[in-house]
Design an enzyme around this catalytic site. Structure first.
Site, PDB file in Angstrom:
ATOM      1  N   HIS A 142       0.872  -1.184   0.000  1.00  0.00           N
ATOM      2  CA  HIS A 142       0.000   0.000   0.000  1.00  0.00           C
ATOM      3  C   HIS A 142       0.906   1.230   0.000  1.00  0.00           C
ATOM      4  O   HIS A 142       2.026   1.178   0.534  1.00  0.00           O
ATOM      5  CB  HIS A 142      -0.842   0.080   1.276  1.00  0.00           C
ATOM      6  CG  HIS A 142      -1.864  -0.999   1.429  1.00  0.00           C
ATOM      7  ND1 HIS A 142      -1.675  -2.091   2.219  1.00  0.00           N
ATOM      8  CD2 HIS A 142      -3.120  -1.115   0.918  1.00  0.00           C
ATOM      9  CE1 HIS A 142      -2.760  -2.866   2.181  1.00  0.00           C
ATOM     10  NE2 HIS A 142      -3.645  -2.300   1.393  1.00  0.00           N
ATOM     11  N   ASP A 195       1.886   1.966   3.568  1.00  0.00           N
ATOM     12  CA  ASP A 195       2.695   0.978   4.297  1.00  0.00           C
ATOM     13  C   ASP A 195       4.126   1.501   4.418  1.00  0.00           C
ATOM     14  O   ASP A 195       4.854   1.137   5.338  1.00  0.00           O
ATOM     15  CB  ASP A 195       2.794  -0.360   3.535  1.00  0.00           C
ATOM     16  CG  ASP A 195       1.485  -1.119   3.491  1.00  0.00           C
ATOM     17  OD1 ASP A 195       0.602  -0.819   4.297  1.00  0.00           O
ATOM     18  OD2 ASP A 195       1.354  -2.024   2.624  1.00  0.00           O
TER      19      ASP A 195
HETATM   20  C1  XLS Z   1      -8.233  -6.333   3.150  1.00  0.00           C
HETATM   21  C2  XLS Z   1      -7.642  -6.572   1.863  1.00  0.00           C
HETATM   22  C3  XLS Z   1      -6.396  -5.769   1.632  1.00  0.00           C
HETATM   23  C4  XLS Z   1      -6.198  -5.663   0.161  1.00  0.00           C
HETATM   24  C5  XLS Z   1      -5.322  -4.575  -0.276  1.00  0.00           C
HETATM   25  O1  XLS Z   1      -9.041  -7.069   3.636  1.00  0.00           O
HETATM   26  O2  XLS Z   1      -7.417  -7.933   1.677  1.00  0.00           O
HETATM   27  O3  XLS Z   1      -5.302  -6.327   2.285  1.00  0.00           O
HETATM   28  O4  XLS Z   1      -5.768  -6.874  -0.369  1.00  0.00           O
HETATM   29  O5  XLS Z   1      -5.760  -3.364   0.199  1.00  0.00           O
END
Ligand code: XLS
Ligand code: MG
Ligand code: MG
Length: 412
Positions: A77, A80
Protein backbone atom coordinates in the site's frame (compact mmCIF):
# COMPACT_ATOMS: atom_id res chain seq x y z
CA UNK A 1 8.94 -31.90 30.28
CA UNK A 2 12.07 -29.78 30.07
CA UNK A 3 11.37 -26.03 29.95
CA UNK A 4 12.74 -24.26 26.88
CA UNK A 5 14.39 -20.96 27.84
CA UNK A 6 13.68 -18.05 25.53
CA UNK A 7 17.20 -17.99 24.12
CA UNK A 8 16.76 -21.54 22.81
CA UNK A 9 13.29 -21.14 21.32
CA UNK A 10 14.27 -19.80 17.89
CA UNK A 11 16.71 -22.68 17.45
CA UNK A 12 13.94 -25.15 18.36
CA UNK A 13 11.51 -23.60 15.86
CA UNK A 14 14.17 -23.62 13.13
CA UNK A 15 15.11 -27.24 13.86
CA UNK A 16 11.48 -28.43 13.80
CA UNK A 17 10.55 -26.58 10.60
CA UNK A 18 13.60 -28.20 8.98
CA UNK A 19 12.44 -31.57 10.37
CA UNK A 20 9.09 -31.07 8.59
CA UNK A 21 11.02 -31.39 5.33
CA UNK A 22 9.36 -30.74 2.00
CA UNK A 23 10.65 -27.22 1.57
CA UNK A 24 11.66 -25.86 -1.83
CA UNK A 25 14.86 -23.96 -2.50
CA UNK A 26 14.70 -20.16 -2.94
CA UNK A 27 15.58 -20.67 -6.63
CA UNK A 28 12.61 -22.98 -7.13
CA UNK A 29 10.28 -20.67 -5.22
CA UNK A 30 11.31 -17.75 -7.42
CA UNK A 31 10.04 -19.54 -10.54
CA UNK A 32 6.42 -19.00 -9.45
CA UNK A 33 4.69 -15.64 -9.75
CA UNK A 34 4.21 -15.30 -5.99
CA UNK A 35 4.24 -11.92 -4.27
CA UNK A 36 4.75 -10.99 -0.65
CA UNK A 37 2.85 -7.96 0.63
CA UNK A 38 4.68 -5.43 2.80
CA UNK A 39 1.66 -5.25 5.09
CA UNK A 40 1.47 -9.02 5.63
CA UNK A 41 4.99 -9.45 7.01
CA UNK A 42 4.89 -6.13 8.86
CA UNK A 43 1.55 -6.93 10.53
CA UNK A 44 2.13 -6.76 14.28
CA UNK A 45 -0.87 -8.84 15.36
CA UNK A 46 -3.09 -5.91 16.34
CA UNK A 47 -6.88 -5.74 15.90
CA UNK A 48 -9.83 -4.06 17.53
CA UNK A 49 -9.56 -6.27 20.62
CA UNK A 50 -5.89 -7.19 20.22
CA UNK A 51 -2.70 -5.36 21.11
CA UNK A 52 0.31 -5.96 18.84
CA UNK A 53 2.41 -9.01 19.69
CA UNK A 54 5.36 -8.34 17.38
CA UNK A 55 7.75 -5.38 17.15
CA UNK A 56 7.61 -3.18 14.06
CA UNK A 57 9.77 -4.09 11.08
CA UNK A 58 10.69 -1.71 8.25
CA UNK A 59 10.39 -2.31 4.52
CA UNK A 60 14.11 -2.89 4.09
CA UNK A 61 13.87 -5.76 6.60
CA UNK A 62 10.78 -7.26 4.95
CA UNK A 63 12.26 -7.05 1.46
CA UNK A 64 15.58 -8.56 2.56
CA UNK A 65 13.83 -11.49 4.26
CA UNK A 66 11.45 -12.11 1.35
CA UNK A 67 14.44 -12.16 -0.99
CA UNK A 68 16.21 -14.74 1.20
CA UNK A 69 13.11 -16.95 1.25
CA UNK A 70 12.84 -16.79 -2.54
CA UNK A 71 9.66 -14.73 -2.89
CA UNK A 72 10.23 -13.03 -6.23
CA UNK A 73 7.82 -10.09 -5.97
CA UNK A 74 6.83 -7.48 -3.40
CA UNK A 75 3.55 -5.56 -3.10
CA UNK A 76 2.59 -2.57 -0.97
CA UNK A 77 0.00 0.00 0.00
CA UNK A 78 1.20 3.58 -0.46
CA UNK A 79 1.06 4.27 3.29
CA UNK A 80 2.69 0.98 4.30
CA UNK A 81 5.93 2.67 3.36
CA UNK A 82 5.26 6.40 3.00
CA UNK A 83 3.74 8.41 5.87
CA UNK A 84 0.42 9.97 4.81
CA UNK A 85 1.77 13.50 5.18
CA UNK A 86 4.77 12.71 2.94
CA UNK A 87 2.71 11.43 -0.01
CA UNK A 88 3.43 13.37 -3.19
CA UNK A 89 6.42 15.20 -1.65
CA UNK A 90 10.20 14.95 -2.09
CA UNK A 91 10.24 12.63 0.90
CA UNK A 92 8.15 10.19 -1.16
CA UNK A 93 10.73 10.23 -3.98
CA UNK A 94 13.45 9.59 -1.44
CA UNK A 95 11.58 6.60 0.03
CA UNK A 96 10.70 5.20 -3.40
CA UNK A 97 14.39 5.36 -4.35
CA UNK A 98 15.27 3.45 -1.15
CA UNK A 99 12.65 0.83 -2.00
CA UNK A 100 14.11 0.43 -5.49
CA UNK A 101 17.55 -0.14 -3.97
CA UNK A 102 16.26 -2.64 -1.39
CA UNK A 103 14.43 -4.61 -4.11
CA UNK A 104 17.50 -4.70 -6.35
CA UNK A 105 19.68 -5.89 -3.43
CA UNK A 106 17.20 -8.66 -2.65
CA UNK A 107 16.80 -9.72 -6.31
CA UNK A 108 13.10 -8.86 -6.13
CA UNK A 109 10.66 -6.84 -8.21
CA UNK A 110 7.63 -4.78 -7.24
CA UNK A 111 4.60 -6.31 -8.99
CA UNK A 112 1.69 -4.41 -7.45
CA UNK A 113 0.87 -1.19 -5.64
CA UNK A 114 -2.36 -0.38 -3.87
CA UNK A 115 -3.86 2.71 -2.29
CA UNK A 116 -4.87 2.66 1.36
CA UNK A 117 -8.39 4.10 1.26
CA UNK A 118 -9.63 2.68 4.55
CA UNK A 119 -7.29 3.29 7.54
CA UNK A 120 -6.90 7.06 7.85
CA UNK A 121 -9.68 9.08 9.47
CA UNK A 122 -10.19 10.95 6.19
CA UNK A 123 -11.85 7.77 4.82
CA UNK A 124 -14.46 7.53 7.58
CA UNK A 125 -17.21 8.06 4.99
CA UNK A 126 -15.28 6.17 2.28
CA UNK A 127 -13.17 7.46 -0.63
CA UNK A 128 -16.48 8.20 -2.40
CA UNK A 129 -17.87 10.41 0.38
CA UNK A 130 -20.41 13.19 -0.17
CA UNK A 131 -17.80 15.91 0.33
CA UNK A 132 -15.99 16.81 -2.88
CA UNK A 133 -12.85 17.55 -0.87
CA UNK A 134 -12.58 13.92 0.25
CA UNK A 135 -13.16 12.71 -3.31
CA UNK A 136 -10.54 15.10 -4.69
CA UNK A 137 -8.11 13.76 -2.11
CA UNK A 138 -8.99 10.17 -3.11
CA UNK A 139 -8.21 11.08 -6.74
CA UNK A 140 -4.85 12.47 -5.66
CA UNK A 141 -4.11 9.29 -3.72
CA UNK A 142 -4.92 6.82 -6.51
CA UNK A 143 -3.06 8.89 -9.11
CA UNK A 144 -0.07 9.17 -6.81
CA UNK A 145 -0.11 5.38 -6.37
CA UNK A 146 -0.09 4.98 -10.15
CA UNK A 147 3.04 7.19 -10.21
CA UNK A 148 4.70 5.06 -7.52
CA UNK A 149 3.77 1.90 -9.42
CA UNK A 150 5.39 3.09 -12.63
CA UNK A 151 8.42 4.31 -10.72
CA UNK A 152 8.91 0.85 -9.15
CA UNK A 153 8.17 -1.09 -12.35
CA UNK A 154 4.85 -2.58 -11.15
CA UNK A 155 2.26 -3.95 -13.56
CA UNK A 156 -0.77 -4.08 -11.29
CA UNK A 157 -2.73 -1.66 -9.11
CA UNK A 158 -5.27 -3.01 -6.62
CA UNK A 159 -8.25 -1.25 -5.06
CA UNK A 160 -9.92 -2.60 -1.97
CA UNK A 161 -12.33 0.25 -1.26
CA UNK A 162 -12.70 -0.59 2.43
CA UNK A 163 -15.44 1.66 3.78
CA UNK A 164 -17.55 1.85 0.61
CA UNK A 165 -20.75 1.10 2.48
CA UNK A 166 -22.35 1.96 5.74
CA UNK A 167 -23.13 1.15 9.32
CA UNK A 168 -26.44 2.98 9.06
CA UNK A 169 -28.56 2.33 6.02
CA UNK A 170 -30.43 5.15 4.37
CA UNK A 171 -27.70 7.68 5.11
CA UNK A 172 -26.24 7.60 1.59
CA UNK A 173 -27.78 7.22 -1.84
CA UNK A 174 -26.13 4.12 -3.26
CA UNK A 175 -26.21 5.05 -6.96
CA UNK A 176 -24.59 8.40 -6.22
CA UNK A 177 -21.83 6.79 -4.15
CA UNK A 178 -21.14 4.22 -6.85
CA UNK A 179 -20.88 6.96 -9.49
CA UNK A 180 -18.40 8.83 -7.32
CA UNK A 181 -16.41 5.66 -6.79
CA UNK A 182 -16.32 5.06 -10.55
CA UNK A 183 -15.07 8.62 -11.05
CA UNK A 184 -12.12 7.83 -8.76
CA UNK A 185 -11.20 4.66 -10.71
CA UNK A 186 -11.55 6.67 -13.93
CA UNK A 187 -9.14 9.28 -12.58
CA UNK A 188 -6.60 6.52 -11.86
CA UNK A 189 -6.95 4.97 -15.34
CA UNK A 190 -6.75 8.29 -17.17
CA UNK A 191 -3.69 9.34 -15.20
CA UNK A 192 -2.16 5.92 -15.88
CA UNK A 193 -2.63 6.33 -19.65
CA UNK A 194 -0.77 9.65 -19.55
CA UNK A 195 2.07 8.40 -17.32
CA UNK A 196 2.51 5.14 -19.24
CA UNK A 197 2.77 7.09 -22.48
CA UNK A 198 5.33 9.46 -21.04
CA UNK A 199 7.41 6.59 -19.65
CA UNK A 200 7.03 4.28 -22.65
CA UNK A 201 5.51 1.60 -20.41
CA UNK A 202 2.32 -0.43 -20.65
CA UNK A 203 -0.56 0.83 -18.54
CA UNK A 204 -1.17 -0.95 -15.26
CA UNK A 205 -3.86 -3.55 -14.80
CA UNK A 206 -6.33 -2.04 -12.36
CA UNK A 207 -7.84 -4.70 -10.12
CA UNK A 208 -10.90 -4.31 -7.91
CA UNK A 209 -11.01 -6.35 -4.71
CA UNK A 210 -14.32 -7.04 -2.98
CA UNK A 211 -15.01 -7.97 0.64
CA UNK A 212 -18.57 -8.50 1.87
CA UNK A 213 -18.30 -6.62 5.20
CA UNK A 214 -15.67 -5.31 7.64
CA UNK A 215 -14.89 -2.60 8.37
CA UNK A 216 -18.47 -1.55 7.48
CA UNK A 217 -21.66 -3.43 8.30
CA UNK A 218 -22.84 -3.41 4.70
CA UNK A 219 -20.78 -2.87 1.59
CA UNK A 220 -21.88 -1.47 -1.77
CA UNK A 221 -19.63 -3.77 -3.82
CA UNK A 222 -19.48 -6.85 -1.58
CA UNK A 223 -18.45 -9.63 -3.98
CA UNK A 224 -16.37 -10.22 -7.07
CA UNK A 225 -19.61 -10.64 -9.01
CA UNK A 226 -20.77 -7.21 -7.86
CA UNK A 227 -17.43 -5.85 -9.05
CA UNK A 228 -17.94 -7.51 -12.46
CA UNK A 229 -21.33 -5.82 -12.77
CA UNK A 230 -19.73 -2.52 -11.74
CA UNK A 231 -17.03 -2.87 -14.42
CA UNK A 232 -19.73 -3.55 -17.03
CA UNK A 233 -22.09 -0.83 -15.74
CA UNK A 234 -21.06 1.84 -18.23
CA UNK A 235 -19.73 4.06 -15.42
CA UNK A 236 -16.07 3.34 -16.19
CA UNK A 237 -14.36 5.25 -18.98
CA UNK A 238 -11.78 2.45 -19.46
CA UNK A 239 -13.45 -0.83 -18.49
CA UNK A 240 -10.85 -2.72 -20.52
CA UNK A 241 -8.16 -1.59 -18.04
CA UNK A 242 -10.13 -2.77 -15.02
CA UNK A 243 -10.49 -6.33 -13.76
CA UNK A 244 -10.52 -8.25 -10.50
CA UNK A 245 -8.26 -9.13 -7.65
CA UNK A 246 -10.45 -11.71 -5.93
CA UNK A 247 -9.35 -12.78 -2.47
CA UNK A 248 -9.99 -16.42 -1.64
CA UNK A 249 -11.23 -15.77 1.90
CA UNK A 250 -13.31 -12.71 1.01
CA UNK A 251 -15.50 -14.96 -1.14
CA UNK A 252 -15.80 -17.61 1.59
CA UNK A 253 -16.89 -14.82 3.94
CA UNK A 254 -20.18 -14.48 2.07
CA UNK A 255 -20.57 -18.24 1.67
CA UNK A 256 -19.41 -18.55 -1.93
CA UNK A 257 -17.54 -21.38 -3.60
CA UNK A 258 -14.29 -19.56 -4.51
CA UNK A 259 -13.74 -21.86 -7.48
CA UNK A 260 -17.11 -20.86 -8.94
CA UNK A 261 -16.29 -17.17 -8.36
CA UNK A 262 -13.02 -17.63 -10.21
CA UNK A 263 -14.77 -19.45 -13.04
CA UNK A 264 -17.11 -16.50 -13.55
CA UNK A 265 -14.18 -14.08 -13.50
CA UNK A 266 -12.29 -16.22 -16.02
CA UNK A 267 -15.27 -16.31 -18.38
CA UNK A 268 -15.49 -12.52 -18.20
CA UNK A 269 -11.76 -12.25 -18.97
CA UNK A 270 -11.32 -10.32 -15.74
CA UNK A 271 -9.16 -12.51 -13.53
CA UNK A 272 -6.13 -10.21 -13.32
CA UNK A 273 -4.62 -10.91 -9.89
CA UNK A 274 -5.41 -13.25 -6.98
CA UNK A 275 -5.01 -12.79 -3.20
CA UNK A 276 -4.26 -16.21 -1.74
CA UNK A 277 -5.04 -17.18 1.84
CA UNK A 278 -7.49 -19.35 3.75
CA UNK A 279 -10.15 -19.20 6.45
CA UNK A 280 -13.68 -20.17 7.32
CA UNK A 281 -17.05 -19.65 5.66
CA UNK A 282 -19.35 -16.89 6.91
CA UNK A 283 -16.83 -15.63 9.44
CA UNK A 284 -14.28 -12.86 9.80
CA UNK A 285 -11.40 -11.88 7.55
CA UNK A 286 -8.91 -13.95 9.56
CA UNK A 287 -6.44 -14.20 6.67
CA UNK A 288 -4.99 -17.60 7.54
CA UNK A 289 -2.11 -18.97 5.45
CA UNK A 290 -3.04 -20.69 2.16
CA UNK A 291 -4.01 -24.36 2.50
CA UNK A 292 -4.18 -24.48 6.30
CA UNK A 293 -7.98 -24.78 6.36
CA UNK A 294 -9.26 -25.92 2.97
CA UNK A 295 -6.46 -27.77 1.17
CA UNK A 296 -8.82 -29.84 -0.98
CA UNK A 297 -10.70 -26.76 -2.13
CA UNK A 298 -7.39 -25.07 -2.84
CA UNK A 299 -6.27 -28.02 -4.93
CA UNK A 300 -9.48 -27.76 -6.95
CA UNK A 301 -9.07 -23.99 -7.35
CA UNK A 302 -5.58 -24.47 -8.73
CA UNK A 303 -6.71 -27.21 -11.12
CA UNK A 304 -9.19 -24.72 -12.59
CA UNK A 305 -6.61 -21.94 -12.82
CA UNK A 306 -4.04 -24.19 -14.46
CA UNK A 307 -6.65 -25.36 -16.96
CA UNK A 308 -7.18 -21.73 -17.97
CA UNK A 309 -3.52 -20.72 -18.07
CA UNK A 310 -3.72 -18.36 -15.08
CA UNK A 311 -0.17 -18.39 -13.67
CA UNK A 312 -0.36 -15.50 -11.22
CA UNK A 313 0.27 -13.11 -9.65
CA UNK A 314 -0.55 -15.02 -6.48
CA UNK A 315 -0.39 -12.49 -3.66
CA UNK A 316 0.20 -13.90 -0.17
CA UNK A 317 -2.43 -11.68 1.48
CA UNK A 318 -2.56 -13.41 4.84
CA UNK A 319 -1.65 -12.52 8.36
CA UNK A 320 0.80 -14.55 10.40
CA UNK A 321 -1.08 -15.36 13.62
CA UNK A 322 -0.54 -13.34 16.79
CA UNK A 323 1.18 -16.34 18.33
CA UNK A 324 3.99 -16.22 15.77
CA UNK A 325 7.10 -14.12 16.53
CA UNK A 326 8.98 -12.02 13.98
CA UNK A 327 11.52 -14.86 13.75
CA UNK A 328 8.58 -17.18 13.06
CA UNK A 329 7.16 -14.85 10.40
CA UNK A 330 10.24 -15.40 8.26
CA UNK A 331 11.30 -18.89 9.33
CA UNK A 332 7.85 -20.53 9.37
CA UNK A 333 4.92 -18.39 8.12
CA UNK A 334 6.18 -17.22 4.76
CA UNK A 335 8.39 -20.11 3.63
CA UNK A 336 5.76 -22.65 4.71
CA UNK A 337 2.93 -20.76 2.96
CA UNK A 338 4.95 -20.54 -0.24
CA UNK A 339 5.83 -24.23 -0.05
CA UNK A 340 2.23 -25.32 0.56
CA UNK A 341 1.16 -23.24 -2.41
CA UNK A 342 3.83 -24.74 -4.68
CA UNK A 343 2.97 -28.28 -3.59
CA UNK A 344 -0.73 -27.67 -4.27
CA UNK A 345 0.09 -26.07 -7.62
CA UNK A 346 2.20 -29.05 -8.66
CA UNK A 347 -0.48 -31.48 -7.43
CA UNK A 348 -2.97 -29.57 -9.56
CA UNK A 349 -0.70 -30.33 -12.50
CA UNK A 350 -0.82 -34.01 -11.55
CA UNK A 351 -4.61 -33.93 -11.33
CA UNK A 352 -4.75 -32.60 -14.85
CA UNK A 353 -2.64 -35.52 -16.08
CA UNK A 354 -4.15 -38.22 -13.90
CA UNK A 355 -5.27 -41.18 -16.07
CA UNK A 356 -8.16 -42.15 -13.78
CA UNK A 357 -9.58 -38.63 -13.77
CA UNK A 358 -9.02 -38.36 -17.52
CA UNK A 359 -10.83 -41.54 -18.31
CA UNK A 360 -13.68 -40.77 -15.92
CA UNK A 361 -14.15 -37.24 -17.26
CA UNK A 362 -14.02 -38.39 -20.88
CA UNK A 363 -16.56 -41.11 -20.16
CA UNK A 364 -18.92 -38.60 -18.52
CA UNK A 365 -18.67 -36.33 -21.54
CA UNK A 366 -19.17 -39.21 -23.97
CA UNK A 367 -22.30 -40.19 -22.06
CA UNK A 368 -24.29 -43.30 -22.90
CA UNK A 369 -24.64 -42.34 -26.52
CA UNK A 370 -28.43 -42.28 -26.57
CA UNK A 371 -29.88 -39.92 -29.10
CA UNK A 372 -31.08 -36.67 -27.54
CA UNK A 373 -34.83 -36.83 -27.19
CA UNK A 374 -37.76 -36.12 -24.98
CA UNK A 375 -37.78 -39.34 -22.93
CA UNK A 376 -36.37 -38.24 -19.57
CA UNK A 377 -36.62 -41.70 -18.01
CA UNK A 378 -34.77 -43.39 -20.88
CA UNK A 379 -31.98 -40.78 -20.78
CA UNK A 380 -31.54 -41.20 -17.05
CA UNK A 381 -31.60 -45.01 -17.26
CA UNK A 382 -28.96 -44.98 -20.00
CA UNK A 383 -26.55 -42.75 -17.97
CA UNK A 384 -27.16 -43.73 -14.39
CA UNK A 385 -24.14 -45.99 -13.86
CA UNK A 386 -21.77 -43.46 -15.39
CA UNK A 387 -22.75 -40.77 -12.91
CA UNK A 388 -21.09 -42.69 -10.06
CA UNK A 389 -17.90 -41.31 -11.60
CA UNK A 390 -18.54 -37.92 -9.97
CA UNK A 391 -17.94 -39.43 -6.55
CA UNK A 392 -15.08 -41.52 -7.86
CA UNK A 393 -13.37 -38.37 -9.15
CA UNK A 394 -13.85 -36.81 -5.70
CA UNK A 395 -12.17 -39.84 -4.11
CA UNK A 396 -9.30 -39.66 -6.59
CA UNK A 397 -8.75 -35.96 -5.86
CA UNK A 398 -8.51 -36.69 -2.13
CA UNK A 399 -6.11 -39.56 -2.86
CA UNK A 400 -3.89 -37.19 -4.82
CA UNK A 401 -4.07 -34.68 -1.96
CA UNK A 402 -3.37 -37.12 0.87
CA UNK A 403 -1.38 -39.70 -1.00
CA UNK A 404 -2.78 -43.23 -1.34
CA UNK A 405 -2.62 -45.08 1.96
CA UNK A 406 0.27 -47.37 0.90
CA UNK A 407 -0.88 -49.96 3.41
CA UNK A 408 -0.81 -47.37 6.19
CA UNK A 409 -2.11 -48.40 9.59
CA UNK A 410 -1.38 -46.73 12.89
CA UNK A 411 -3.55 -48.09 15.65
CA UNK A 412 -4.36 -51.66 14.67
C1 XLS B 1 -8.23 -6.33 3.15
C2 XLS B 1 -7.64 -6.57 1.86
C3 XLS B 1 -6.40 -5.77 1.63
C4 XLS B 1 -6.20 -5.66 0.16
C5 XLS B 1 -5.32 -4.57 -0.28
O1 XLS B 1 -9.04 -7.07 3.64
O2 XLS B 1 -7.42 -7.93 1.68
O3 XLS B 1 -5.30 -6.33 2.29
O4 XLS B 1 -5.77 -6.87 -0.37
O5 XLS B 1 -5.76 -3.36 0.20
MG1 MG C 1 -6.70 -8.83 -0.08
MG1 MG D 1 -8.51 -10.88 3.83
Amino acid sequence: MTPVPVNQQQALVSRLIAACGGSYSPETRRRYYISGPQWAAAYQGQALFHAPTRPAIDFEGVIRKYGEIGIGYWTTHDTDVIPTEALGTDKQSEIVARIGKALANAGMKCSMVTTETFYHAVWAASPAAEDAGVRGYADFRVKNTVDIGHELGANFAVYWPGSLGYYVQGAVEETETLKWYAACINAACEHDIAVAKRKGRATLKHCLEAKPFEPQAEILLPTSDAMLAFIASGLLTHPEMVGLNPEYLHELMWGAAPRAVLARALLAGKLFHFDINDGYRLKHDVDIGVGLVNPLDWLNVLVLLRAHGFNGPFNLDYKPPRTTSNHGVFSVSFPAAVDRFITLWEMAGEVREDPVIHEATDALKAGAGVAPGADAKAIHEANKELLTLHELIGHRLVQILLGVHRGRTFSI
